[in-house]
Design an enzyme around this catalytic site. Sequence first.
Site, PDB file in Angstrom:
ATOM      1  N   GLY A 174      -4.345  13.693   1.815  1.00  0.00           N
ATOM      2  CA  GLY A 174      -5.035  15.138   1.210  1.00  0.00           C
ATOM      3  C   GLY A 174      -5.346  16.387   0.473  1.00  0.00           C
ATOM      4  N   ASP A 220     -11.076   7.242   2.436  1.00  0.00           N
ATOM      5  CA  ASP A 220      -9.180   7.049   2.005  1.00  0.00           C
ATOM      6  C   ASP A 220      -9.762   5.873   3.720  1.00  0.00           C
ATOM      7  OD1 ASP A 220      -6.321   7.456   1.532  1.00  0.00           O
ATOM      8  OD2 ASP A 220      -6.491   6.126   3.126  1.00  0.00           O
ATOM      9  N   LYS A 246      -4.173   7.186 -11.111  1.00  0.00           N
ATOM     10  CA  LYS A 246      -3.165   6.295 -11.366  1.00  0.00           C
ATOM     11  C   LYS A 246      -2.934   4.927 -11.587  1.00  0.00           C
ATOM     12  CE  LYS A 246      -0.901   6.266  -7.096  1.00  0.00           C
ATOM     13  NZ  LYS A 246       0.791   7.654  -6.724  1.00  0.00           N
ATOM     14  N   TRP A 302      -4.527  16.483  -2.623  1.00  0.00           N
ATOM     15  CA  TRP A 302      -5.759  16.239  -3.924  1.00  0.00           C
ATOM     16  C   TRP A 302      -6.684  17.175  -3.144  1.00  0.00           C
ATOM     17  CZ3 TRP A 302      -5.509  12.076  -8.449  1.00  0.00           C
ATOM     18  CH2 TRP A 302      -4.122  11.547  -9.099  1.00  0.00           C
ATOM     19  N   ASP A 355      -5.878   8.261  -6.299  1.00  0.00           N
ATOM     20  CA  ASP A 355      -4.277   8.630  -6.412  1.00  0.00           C
ATOM     21  C   ASP A 355      -4.454   7.053  -5.748  1.00  0.00           C
ATOM     22  OD1 ASP A 355      -2.511   9.236  -7.081  1.00  0.00           O
ATOM     23  OD2 ASP A 355      -1.889  11.019  -5.060  1.00  0.00           O
ATOM     24  N   ASP A 366     -12.754   1.750   2.590  1.00  0.00           N
ATOM     25  CA  ASP A 366     -12.784   0.679   1.962  1.00  0.00           C
ATOM     26  C   ASP A 366     -12.932   1.176   0.140  1.00  0.00           C
ATOM     27  OD1 ASP A 366     -11.485  -1.287   0.235  1.00  0.00           O
ATOM     28  OD2 ASP A 366     -11.389  -2.555   2.068  1.00  0.00           O
TER      29      ASP A 366
HETATM   30  C1  LIG Z   1      -0.642   8.097  -2.754  1.00  0.00           C
HETATM   31  S1  LIG Z   1      -1.200   8.112  -1.822  1.00  0.00           S
HETATM   32  C2  LIG Z   1      -2.758   9.608  -1.765  1.00  0.00           C
HETATM   33  C3  LIG Z   1      -2.345  11.132  -1.571  1.00  0.00           C
HETATM   34  C4  LIG Z   1      -3.252  12.221  -2.085  1.00  0.00           C
HETATM   35  N1  LIG Z   1      -3.339  11.505  -2.790  1.00  0.00           N
HETATM   36  C5  LIG Z   1      -2.942  12.697  -0.768  1.00  0.00           C
HETATM   37  O1  LIG Z   1      -2.790  13.800  -2.860  1.00  0.00           O
HETATM   38  O2  LIG Z   1      -2.631  13.319  -0.181  1.00  0.00           O
HETATM   39  C6  LIG Z   1      -2.205   6.213  -1.378  1.00  0.00           C
HETATM   40  C7  LIG Z   1      -3.507   6.653  -0.833  1.00  0.00           C
HETATM   41  O3  LIG Z   1      -4.692   5.335  -0.775  1.00  0.00           O
HETATM   42  C8  LIG Z   1      -4.948   4.632   0.322  1.00  0.00           C
HETATM   43  N2  LIG Z   1      -5.199   3.154   0.438  1.00  0.00           N
HETATM   44  C9  LIG Z   1      -4.765   2.178  -0.598  1.00  0.00           C
HETATM   45  N3  LIG Z   1      -6.485   1.267  -0.103  1.00  0.00           N
HETATM   46  C10 LIG Z   1      -7.506   1.731  -0.057  1.00  0.00           C
HETATM   47  C11 LIG Z   1      -9.001   1.547  -0.800  1.00  0.00           C
HETATM   48  N4  LIG Z   1      -8.912   0.251   0.078  1.00  0.00           N
HETATM   49  N5  LIG Z   1     -10.157   2.122   0.075  1.00  0.00           N
HETATM   50  C12 LIG Z   1      -9.372   3.419   0.441  1.00  0.00           C
HETATM   51  N6  LIG Z   1      -7.888   3.718   0.719  1.00  0.00           N
HETATM   52  C13 LIG Z   1      -6.853   3.782   0.164  1.00  0.00           C
HETATM   53  C14 LIG Z   1      -3.857   4.515   1.309  1.00  0.00           C
HETATM   54  O4  LIG Z   1      -4.304   4.510   2.601  1.00  0.00           O
HETATM   55  C15 LIG Z   1      -2.574   6.543   0.739  1.00  0.00           C
HETATM   56  O5  LIG Z   1      -3.130   7.163   1.835  1.00  0.00           O
END
Ligand SMILES: C[S@@+](CC[C@H](N)C(=O)[O-])C[C@H]1O[C@@H](n2cnc3c(N)ncnc32)[C@H](O)[C@@H]1O
Length: 376
Positions: free
Chosen positions: A53, A117, A210, A55, A170, A133
Amino acid sequence: MGKSSKDKRDAYYRLAKEQGWRARSAFKLLQLDEEFNLFGDVTRVVDLCAAPGSWSQVLSRILIQGQTVGRAAWEDKRYQELRRLREAGSLPEEYRSGLCAPPSSKPRKDVKIVAIDLQPMSPLEGITCLKADITHPSTIPLLLKALDPSYDPMSTSIEASHPVDLVLSDGAPDVTGLHDLDIYVQSQLLWAALNLALCVLKPGGKFVAKIFRGKDVDLLYAQLKVVFEGVTVSKPRSSRASSVEAFIVCTDFRPPRCFRASLDSPLGARNTLQQNGDKDLALSTERSRITRDDGIIELIVGSEPQHTDGDIRWIAPFLACGDLSSFDADASHKLPEGHVSLDPVQPPTAPPYKTALEERKKMGGAYGKTKLGTGI
Ligand SMILES: C[S@@+](CC[C@H](N)C(=O)[O-])C[C@H]1O[C@@H](n2cnc3c(N)ncnc32)[C@H](O)[C@@H]1O
């Protein structure tokens, strides 16, 4: 590795804890904002793949609390430096006719932020968190309903509902270390984020995501350029130079005439768009690679959209971002005098590795009973 040595090796990890950010990724968004002024006039934002969280915290501090961070902090710092130069009598010529203070930051009215997320996210004031998702079509009506409780999927089509100013993503899969596989899975997440953005963005809206810079990344730039006026790739100073990660910053969403965002045929993937009855508009997945004599690979991405003039190869400009005085993410830094290492602000609530850790603990841990038990 002790906490202090990690603090020393990763200045952004230490700063995140000191400034109350849930993850060091906050600095990537702040540095992107310094360069691209992402949040001017923005009140409806969707933060995809948002856990834990940081961002969403940036969004909350800028839009809801009106704090001076990101672009506003950078403008303020610049103004203070110019004032100091004026007092010292060495103000550069171009500023002598007048030096204006940047407008002070304040909370905005009627802000709506939705964070999505797969993982549960600890609550943040003013932010609606959805556990969903982003690759699943049912997430869009959920999101539209969270933005506007009167949204009715029975009477308003997704196509007709475009309330969002800015979509952030992200998204990252759990990396395997197999580069090609990681890049492929990440590109599927990006594809899902983009299709979602196309379904909810207002004309003029922005999309920031990203990317992992793999070998066909210029195909992606060319596709984004069909629907956004500005497409730039950017690497914040807080993103390690050794990582293939970068961010695509797309501004001024202007879908081509007759374009209908639809999850049944994302980006027109299965159909081509009909324009003037029979002329196809490019957005199809039809593509080919040609290796030229000079070794350069050309990607052919379908027929031409109206606004290009024949040359469909398009390379997005690249911009490094983040103030040059900010920390280098790849360097080790001397810790400040009297440094005390802090705990992370928000440990992950339900990380996918949680079960594995619990199992390992039960068995005595990697360096515990397991080793002794086997007599090693
Ligand atoms: C690098 S982290 C994000 C960090 C976040 N931007 C922050 O600032 O705290 C990547 C996130 O992508 C989520 N993620 C991966 N595949 C996903 C999907 N299909 N749907 C939703 N979230 C997904 C993961 O659960 C993870 O929490």
